[in-house]
Each structure stands twice: as structure tokens, then as C-alpha cells.
Scaffold this active site. Structure first.
Site, mmCIF file in Angstrom:
data_model
loop_
_atom_site.group_PDB
_atom_site.id
_atom_site.type_symbol
_atom_site.label_atom_id
_atom_site.label_comp_id
_atom_site.label_asym_id
_atom_site.label_seq_id
_atom_site.Cartn_x
_atom_site.Cartn_y
_atom_site.Cartn_z
ATOM 1 N N ASP A 41 -40.616 2.803 15.863
ATOM 2 C CA ASP A 41 -39.896 1.915 16.781
ATOM 3 C C ASP A 41 -38.725 2.658 17.431
ATOM 4 O OD1 ASP A 41 -38.289 1.973 14.551
ATOM 5 O OD2 ASP A 41 -38.186 -0.199 14.267
ATOM 6 N N SER A 42 -38.548 3.944 17.060
ATOM 7 C CA SER A 42 -37.599 4.806 17.776
ATOM 8 C C SER A 42 -37.985 4.907 19.249
ATOM 9 C CB SER A 42 -37.564 6.205 17.145
ATOM 10 O OG SER A 42 -38.870 6.751 17.075
ATOM 11 N N ASP A 80 -45.086 1.442 13.100
ATOM 12 C CA ASP A 80 -43.842 0.856 12.582
ATOM 13 C C ASP A 80 -43.841 -0.648 12.831
ATOM 14 O OD1 ASP A 80 -41.652 1.830 11.272
ATOM 15 O OD2 ASP A 80 -40.728 2.727 13.048
ATOM 16 N N LYS A 109 -45.599 0.703 8.631
ATOM 17 C CA LYS A 109 -44.383 1.140 7.926
ATOM 18 C C LYS A 109 -43.362 0.009 7.943
ATOM 19 C CE LYS A 109 -41.417 4.357 9.625
ATOM 20 N NZ LYS A 109 -40.139 3.614 9.705
ATOM 21 N N GLU A 111 -39.324 -1.073 6.617
ATOM 22 C CA GLU A 111 -38.018 -0.617 6.106
ATOM 23 C C GLU A 111 -37.546 -1.536 4.982
ATOM 24 O OE1 GLU A 111 -35.080 -0.063 9.194
ATOM 25 O OE2 GLU A 111 -36.420 1.222 10.374
ATOM 26 N N GLU A 178 -34.976 8.492 4.748
ATOM 27 C CA GLU A 178 -34.211 8.920 5.925
ATOM 28 C C GLU A 178 -32.710 9.012 5.613
ATOM 29 O OE1 GLU A 178 -34.946 6.783 9.577
ATOM 30 O OE2 GLU A 178 -33.368 7.877 10.639
HETATM 31 O O1 KIV Z 1 -38.953 4.953 14.275
HETATM 32 C C1 KIV Z 1 -39.063 6.110 13.850
HETATM 33 O O2 KIV Z 1 -39.322 7.053 14.602
HETATM 34 C C2 KIV Z 1 -38.876 6.318 12.416
HETATM 35 C C3 KIV Z 1 -38.700 7.724 11.948
HETATM 36 C C4 KIV Z 1 -37.350 8.188 12.311
HETATM 37 C C5 KIV Z 1 -39.000 7.878 10.500
HETATM 38 O O3 KIV Z 1 -38.844 5.378 11.671
#
Ligand code: KIV
Length: 260
Positions: A41-42, A80, A109, A111, A178
Site C-alpha cells: 500500500d506504499s 497488502d 499481508k 499489519e 519493519e
Molecule cells: O507497503 C509496502 O510497500 C510495505 C513494505 C514497506 C514492507 O508494506
């Protein structure tokens, strides 16, 4: 192509390589070059120019995950789960099922450590493969007020180890760590039997992940200490554009070989 069992076997072995991707074009370049691709989600920040990851929606993540799956059909893909899409077991199952039904992603993924273990358990019990994510968790930035390196004291270290164990017990097959002090990330890696993937957490984890636009030098707003630029991507693009503009303006391009 990696499978969950081959990823699990990579514990304490040659480090796993992971890079983010958001589109089919770059994903096709990364295909089979790395062990896993994360549709992080970056993308909200480096692709969407937003200040943080929080306003990424599930529809957006599904759109980009589809593009990445099409571009990299031979690579293990992780999607994510965005902020607010796994607040309780029912919501998480509904939304993670959408990811499996609407894309070819291999895993999602999530968090969170101890506080999210029940969510991870629900997903894994329903045949959805989960990667955990502990330490500095970007989706907590507004509630915590800033991005903070974790594991700075023994209390935090012990909590992180508890988090990692809870994520493992809930059935996650892999864990992103992280922004954690390197010695603590090493202790976490030793405490669990699933592979750990570090970002900004030293080199004792079972693998590393970097955001593609950071490591290829396209994201220029700032460069966090933990990233390394393996390419000066933005500079190279600017050089190419200067050359293109110059050639168009002097009628050097298009030349005979580009003309019908
Ligand atoms: O969103 C993302 O790119 C991430 C990585 C920084 C692990 O969660």
C-alpha cells in the site's frame, strides 16, 4: 516460482528477496528475478503522491494487484490489505476473499502482532495465506503521530517477540519486520520458525524487502537511511528526456529508420 512450502524452507538459508511493484510493466521486469513481489500500500505514496498509506482502498489494491499478477505470472505475489479492511474477523474474511477471488495473488499481508492474531487465524483457517507485518507499521502513523523505529528498549523488544510468536501461531507463513533495531530483529528471527523479511531492520533476517521506487532511484522526495539506490532511475529518465527533446527540436528524431 516460489511456493509457501519453499518460502518456509528458506528459514536460516539464502536470504529471500522481495521487491514491491504496482504495475504490469515493472512487474514483468521483476518477474522471476526475485522470490516474491509485494503489491504494497506504499503505492499510495510513491505512485499516488499521498502523504501516507492510509487512504489506499481495497479497490485500488485489487486493481494494482491484478496488473502485477498479469505482468509477473511466474512470481509469488503478495497483496497488502489496506487500512480499515481487516478491523474484525468478518470484514477481514470478506475483504481478503475478494483479493483471492478477483486477483491471482498468492497471499495477503496484514499489519499487527498480538492485537491482530485473531484476524490472521480467521484468514488462515479459511485457506487464505497470510504474511504478517510487525515493528514500524505505516498504517499506525496517524494514531502514533509519526514513523518510529521500534525495539529501542527491552520492553519493546519483548513485545515485538510476543507479536512475532502470535503471528506465527495464528498461521502466517512469513513475517515482515519493519524499522526495528537490528539486534532486536535478529532476536525476533531466532524466536520464530517462519522466515522473517526485514526492511530497515538490519541483515540478520531471513530476507529483505525494498520499495521498488526507492531502490531504483525514482522516489526523490527523501531517502530513508535503510534504502540503497541501485539505480539513479529519475536521473536516467531526465537524461533520456533531454535527449528526446533536443532531437525533436533539431529534427534529428524521427530519423529515416523510424519513418514509413
Ligand atoms: O507497503 C509496502 O510497500 C510495505 C513494505 C514497506 C514492507 O508494506
Amino acid at each position: 516460482m516460489r511456493t509457501i512450502s519453499s518460502i518456509k524452507k528458506a528459514k536460516n538459508s539464502t536470504p529471500l528477496t522481495v521487491i514491491t511493484a504496482y504495475d504490469a510493466l515493472f512487474a514483468s521486469i521483476f518477474n522471476q528475478k526475485v522470490d516474491m513481489i509485494l503489491v504494497g500500500d506504499s503505492l499510495n505514496m510513491s505512485f499516488g503522491n499521498k502523504p501516507d498509506t492510509l487512504c489506499a482502498t481495497l479497490d485500488v489494491m485489487i486493481y494494482h494487484t491484478n496488473a502485477v499478477c498479469l505482468g509477473a505470472p511466474d512470481t509469488f505475489i503478495i497483496c497488502d490489505m489496506p487500512f480499515g479492511t481487516y478491523t474484525d474477523k468478518k470484514t477481514a474474511l470478506k475483504n481478503a476473499s475478494r483479493v483471492y477471488q478477483e486477483t491471482n495473488a498468492n497471499a495477503v499481508k496484514i499489519e499487527g502482532g498480538v492485537q491482530r492474531a485473531h484476524i490472521i487465524k480467521t484468514l488462515t483457517e479459511n485457506s487464505i495465506a497470510v504474511v504478517g507485518h510487525i515493528g514500524l507499521m505505516p498504517q499506525f502513523v496517524r494514531s502514533e503521530g509519526s514513523y518510529k523505529i521500534k525495539g529501542k528498549n527491552e520492553e519493546e523488544a519483548l513485545q515485538l517477540i510476543k507479536d512475532a510468536k502470535a503471528v506465527e501461531e495464528a498461521g502466517a507463513f512469513c513475517l515482515v519486520i519493519e524499522g526495528v533495531k537490528a539486534d532486536v530483529a535478529k532476536r525476533i528471527s531466532e524466536a520464530v520458525s517462519i522466515p522473517t523479511i526485514g526492511i530497515g531492520s538490519g541483515n540478520a533476517t531471513d530476507g529483505q524487502v525494498l520499495v521498488w521506487s526507492d531502490m531504483l532511484g525514482f522516489y526523490e522526495k527523501f531517502q530513508p537511511k535503510f534504502t540503497k539506490r541501485y539505480l539513479q532511475g529519475a536521473d536516467l529518465v531526465r537524461q533520456a528526456l533531454d535527449e528526446y527533446v533536443q532531437e525533436v527540436q533539431t529534427r534529428k528524431f524521427p530519423a529515416k529508420e523510424h519513418t514509413y
